[in-house]
Design a protein around this motif. Sequence first.
Motif, short mmCIF file in Angstrom:
data_model
loop_
_atom_site.label_atom_id
_atom_site.label_comp_id
_atom_site.label_asym_id
_atom_site.label_seq_id
_atom_site.Cartn_x
_atom_site.Cartn_y
_atom_site.Cartn_z
N VAL A 177 36.71 75.70 19.18
CA VAL A 177 38.10 76.17 20.21
C VAL A 177 37.19 77.33 21.46
O VAL A 177 36.71 77.00 21.91
CB VAL A 177 38.27 77.61 19.21
N SER A 178 38.63 76.83 22.05
CA SER A 178 38.44 77.60 23.21
C SER A 178 40.48 77.64 24.14
O SER A 178 41.39 77.09 23.77
CB SER A 178 37.99 76.13 24.41
N THR A 179 39.71 78.26 24.72
CA THR A 179 41.16 78.45 25.89
C THR A 179 41.16 78.24 27.02
O THR A 179 42.31 78.78 27.96
CB THR A 179 41.28 80.33 26.13
N ASN A 180 40.23 77.47 27.42
CA ASN A 180 40.17 76.26 28.67
C ASN A 180 40.65 75.08 28.81
O ASN A 180 39.86 74.46 28.06
CB ASN A 180 39.21 76.94 29.75
N LEU A 181 41.66 74.91 29.33
CA LEU A 181 42.22 72.95 29.07
C LEU A 181 41.49 72.67 29.59
O LEU A 181 41.21 71.01 28.77
CB LEU A 181 43.83 73.47 29.69
N TYR A 182 40.50 72.43 30.26
CA TYR A 182 39.74 71.81 31.24
C TYR A 182 38.69 71.19 29.68
O TYR A 182 38.26 70.28 29.94
CB TYR A 182 39.13 71.53 32.46
N ASP A 183 38.03 71.89 28.63
CA ASP A 183 37.10 71.74 27.47
C ASP A 183 38.45 70.75 26.90
O ASP A 183 37.34 69.99 25.92
CB ASP A 183 37.27 72.76 26.55
N TYR A 184 39.47 71.08 27.00
CA TYR A 184 39.89 69.47 25.81
C TYR A 184 40.64 68.67 26.39
O TYR A 184 40.31 67.72 27.57
CB TYR A 184 41.00 70.24 25.27
N GLU A 185 39.48 67.82 24.86
CA GLU A 185 40.06 65.75 25.32
C GLU A 185 40.73 64.80 25.12
O GLU A 185 40.41 64.42 25.47
CB GLU A 185 38.00 65.97 24.46
N TYR A 186 40.81 65.74 23.54
CA TYR A 186 42.22 64.46 23.51
C TYR A 186 44.18 65.18 23.07
O TYR A 186 43.89 66.40 23.84
CB TYR A 186 41.95 64.20 22.07
N TRP A 187 44.77 64.67 24.35
CA TRP A 187 46.29 65.19 24.40
C TRP A 187 47.01 64.64 24.14
O TRP A 187 46.97 63.78 23.76
CB TRP A 187 46.43 65.65 25.89
N GLY A 188 47.83 65.84 23.23
CA GLY A 188 49.15 64.43 23.02
C GLY A 188 50.32 64.92 24.56
O GLY A 188 49.54 64.67 25.34
N GLN A 189 51.72 63.91 24.00
CA GLN A 189 51.90 63.51 25.00
C GLN A 189 53.20 64.31 25.48
O GLN A 189 53.72 64.51 26.72
CB GLN A 189 53.45 62.24 24.55
N GLY A 190 53.31 65.45 24.86
CA GLY A 190 53.66 66.55 24.83
C GLY A 190 55.18 66.68 24.50
O GLY A 190 56.21 65.69 24.07
N THR A 191 56.04 67.73 24.23
CA THR A 191 57.34 67.33 24.16
C THR A 191 58.47 68.74 24.95
O THR A 191 57.65 69.88 25.20
CB THR A 191 58.12 68.17 22.01
N GLN A 192 59.67 68.70 25.26
CA GLN A 192 60.36 69.79 25.59
C GLN A 192 60.30 70.77 25.63
O GLN A 192 61.31 71.01 24.56
CB GLN A 192 61.25 68.56 26.59
N VAL A 193 60.24 71.84 25.60
CA VAL A 193 60.98 73.10 25.06
C VAL A 193 62.17 72.91 26.45
O VAL A 193 61.39 73.94 27.80
CB VAL A 193 59.86 73.93 24.89
N THR A 194 63.10 73.85 26.11
CA THR A 194 64.25 74.41 27.42
C THR A 194 64.70 75.78 26.63
O THR A 194 65.82 74.94 26.25
CB THR A 194 65.21 73.51 27.96
N VAL A 195 64.84 76.75 27.00
CA VAL A 195 64.94 77.84 27.14
C VAL A 195 66.57 78.64 27.78
O VAL A 195 66.32 78.50 28.68
CB VAL A 195 64.51 79.61 26.94
N SER A 196 67.81 78.81 27.35
CA SER A 196 69.28 78.87 28.63
C SER A 196 68.65 80.11 28.30
O SER A 196 69.09 80.92 27.28
CB SER A 196 69.83 78.46 27.71
N SER A 197 69.69 80.80 28.90
CA SER A 197 69.64 82.43 29.32
C SER A 197 71.26 82.79 29.12
O SER A 197 72.64 81.57 29.00
CB SER A 197 69.47 82.46 31.06
#
Length: 122
Positions: A102-122
């Motif tokens: 476990v790490s909080t540093n993104l540069y330590d992570y080897e594998y990544w997903g493609q991402g999912t968009q979250v949009t919060v409207s005011s």
Amino acid sequence: QVQLVESGGGLVQAGGSLRLSCVASGRTFSSYAMGWFRQASGKEREFVAAISRSGGSIYYRDSVQGRFTISRDNAKNTVYLQMNSLQPEDTAVYYCAARLAVSTNLYDYEYWGQGTQVTVSS
């Protein structure tokens, strides 16, 4: 190799909730610590939450502490991010990532997903 697929993003009003899921395949899921990161338009990717292989150690960025909850189900090869009290500043593409410890540093992570968009409207 580990393949990661996120889901659960969408459009929500401020104060609302979403639950993101990330399903892993390819290697033993329980061998990997998992992290959630986000990247807002025009900004750098940033740490959101991380969970150790057993789930015994959990970390959050300060701005989501008390609103977001990371969890994992090793039997389902899935890590979750429950997001409550969402605010417009939470708008971003959310990524899950995996590494051995476990790490909080993104540069330590080897594998990544493609991402999912979250949009919060005011």
